[in-house]
Scaffold this active site. Sequence first.
Site, mmCIF file in Angstrom:
data_model
loop_
_atom_site.group_PDB
_atom_site.id
_atom_site.type_symbol
_atom_site.label_atom_id
_atom_site.label_comp_id
_atom_site.label_asym_id
_atom_site.label_seq_id
_atom_site.Cartn_x
_atom_site.Cartn_y
_atom_site.Cartn_z
ATOM 1 N N SER A 75 -1.020 -0.009 -3.376
ATOM 2 C CA SER A 75 -0.296 0.814 -4.364
ATOM 3 C C SER A 75 0.827 0.237 -4.920
ATOM 4 O O SER A 75 1.647 0.724 -5.882
ATOM 5 C CB SER A 75 0.080 2.042 -3.713
ATOM 6 O OG SER A 75 -1.175 2.873 -3.736
ATOM 7 N N VAL A 126 -0.666 0.731 1.099
ATOM 8 C CA VAL A 126 -1.358 0.884 2.642
ATOM 9 C C VAL A 126 -1.392 -0.278 3.361
ATOM 10 O O VAL A 126 -1.792 -0.391 4.575
ATOM 11 C CB VAL A 126 -2.620 1.634 2.595
ATOM 12 C CG1 VAL A 126 -2.469 3.177 2.267
ATOM 13 C CG2 VAL A 126 -3.606 0.949 1.380
HETATM 14 O O1 DON Z 1 -6.545 3.499 -3.608
HETATM 15 C C1 DON Z 1 -6.304 3.201 -2.489
HETATM 16 O O2 DON Z 1 -6.398 4.044 -1.574
HETATM 17 C C2 DON Z 1 -5.731 1.955 -2.011
HETATM 18 N N1 DON Z 1 -6.233 0.898 -2.826
HETATM 19 C C3 DON Z 1 -4.322 1.796 -2.270
HETATM 20 C C4 DON Z 1 -3.532 3.081 -1.780
HETATM 21 C C5 DON Z 1 -2.099 2.690 -1.343
HETATM 22 O O3 DON Z 1 -1.843 1.848 -1.054
HETATM 23 C C6 DON Z 1 -1.256 4.086 -0.841
HETATM 24 N N2 DON Z 1 -0.018 3.524 -0.491
HETATM 25 N N3 DON Z 1 0.724 3.758 0.207
#
Ligand code: DON
Length: 625
Positions: free
Chosen positions: A80, A275
């Site tokens: 993200s 994440v």
């Molecule tokens: O879409 C998702 O769930 C992951 N590719 C990215 C989510 C994410 O990084 C949330 N951040 N803390």
Amino acid sequence: MNKTEPIGGKANAELRALAPVEDFLADLHARVSQETGGAPADYIPELGKVDPSLFGIAIATVDGQIYAVGDTDIPFTIQSVSKPFMYGWALQRHGRPKVLERVGVEPTGEAFNSIVLDEVANRPFNPMVNAGAIAVAEMMPGDTQEQRVGNMLDLFSNLAGRKLDIDEAVFKSEMATGHRNRAIVYMMLNTAMIERDPNEVLDLYFRQCSVNVTACDLAIMAATLANDGTNPLTNKSVFDAHYVRDMLSVMNSCGMYDYAGEWAYEVGMPAKSGVSGCIIAVMPGQIGICVYAPPIDTQGNSVRGIRVCQEISSEFELHAFNNRTNVRSVIRRDYRADVVRSNRLRTLEERKILAKEGHKVAILEAQGALFFGSTEQLLRKMGQLAADSRYVVVDFKRVHQADTSARKLIVRAVRSMPGSATELAFASIGEDGRLDRLVCALAENEDGHRVRQFRDADAALEWCEDQILAGTAFGQATKFAVSEINLFNGLNAEECRLVESVIRPLVFEEGDVIMREGDDAKLFFVLARGTVSVQIKVHGKGNRKKRVASIGPGLTFGEMALLDGGKRSADIVANERVICYGLGVEELHELSAEHPNIMITILSNLTREFSERLRHANEEISVLE
Ligand code: DON
């Protein structure tokens, strides 16, 4: 890339003392390494395979210096943290109104993968949650998916300052398991929040999340935002400054999801987490920070990442709302032309006039950054000085930036001047590009009133002095008679006639070099008409010359020849067509052998002149210190 690792093993006290940032980071890394909370994300199975002990901290400055400790060269997927940059790119390509139609800027207070959409505005609430990021991904330009993926990779490569690639394993893992995002994209298709093929949009979104980066890459990306959108390593502008402001605003309110409030309270820097266990934080105008440590908390934020940013923020008071600006320091000093004169050498009579009338000229030195608060202070001071001055000179030499509010306020102030009895002049505003936009704003000032601009405060002061003198008997442009010239004060008519007999009238055109630094000194000169500039070489700057004084009618130059016969100590350049008298040192000595009073008078006038200049210099120093 100037990268400094913390000084371990071989470090000795002196080295550590010289490396405060590395030193602090090394301690911080060691302390936070004890933090064992959280667990790597595994809802994307490939992410769950990471070594949870990886831990790196990188700080990049706006001029490209990188401080790194721990696992800062280990690749991981950006996840993200990609979102604010994609959002910036959408703004850059489509502009604010179009992007705001597709995604809002309201924090949801919900988790990053919440399926809550803004049904009133028919758009996702903000570009930091997955739904908003998916809407933004749909806006990536390109006629084919390949082109769109290529544009996306180019964006992140420009931000990192090196070619980046995609972690195909993580991409495939998310593609295979990203059902929640699939649900979100179809909900958005259902209400026409997206128009293109949802699978293509999701494909691009998953690929952007799977871009391989390191903590150093992300620190540079964050520093690019701190540097108004220009990459500090490559100096390549990626985003316009006004879109960076939008990106930082959304990062500040939404970047840490349902932890955003506490983050803003505790850390106070716009930030974004991923994440994969990375967090970036931005200190505008100063640094970009990245922490990488896979174990995340229930809100999807790296546990060690939060600790590190809290500690850096509190240790160095980086909270955005710590007041750093002291508008009062914008005024360096102000003084008047009765005590501080220009470098223009003046005759005794002219000096007396300026000592009496010079108070009509006020010089105001500004310094630092001009923004609303400081400019308001500066203009208020300018107004106070204008109340009892005929001329006000504002010297911008020590001003390094003027933002939009400053430019607008200054143009308004200039516009208000035509009616006033005070003439305004700006100095050191245009020569080195620092304040180009202010110069443009003044030039575009549609009401046509032009504020006088001078290359430096000295030229402005000289011009004001000339205006004051122009109104007196002593402002005359020529002094042809020997008797009118201070150097010969005290000579009787016969002695004046004898001096005239050895004088060589000389005419020089504008720009002519009358005498050159280092030449033999056989003549000295008396200026009858026009002005000349005294220029010296600037040490270590090749042929660059600095104008240290100017001389007008009735005064002499090159008189060192008479005193020590040494080499010329400066260039003398004609500022316009100049008429002056050359006097040969030898001829004068021969003349004085017969008429010693001539040399005695000349030397005593010279000595008086030099001592008067010295006295005035001391006075000026006492005023300017
Ligand atoms: O879409 C998702 O769930 C992951 N590719 C990215 C989510 C994410 O990084 C949330 N951040 N803390």
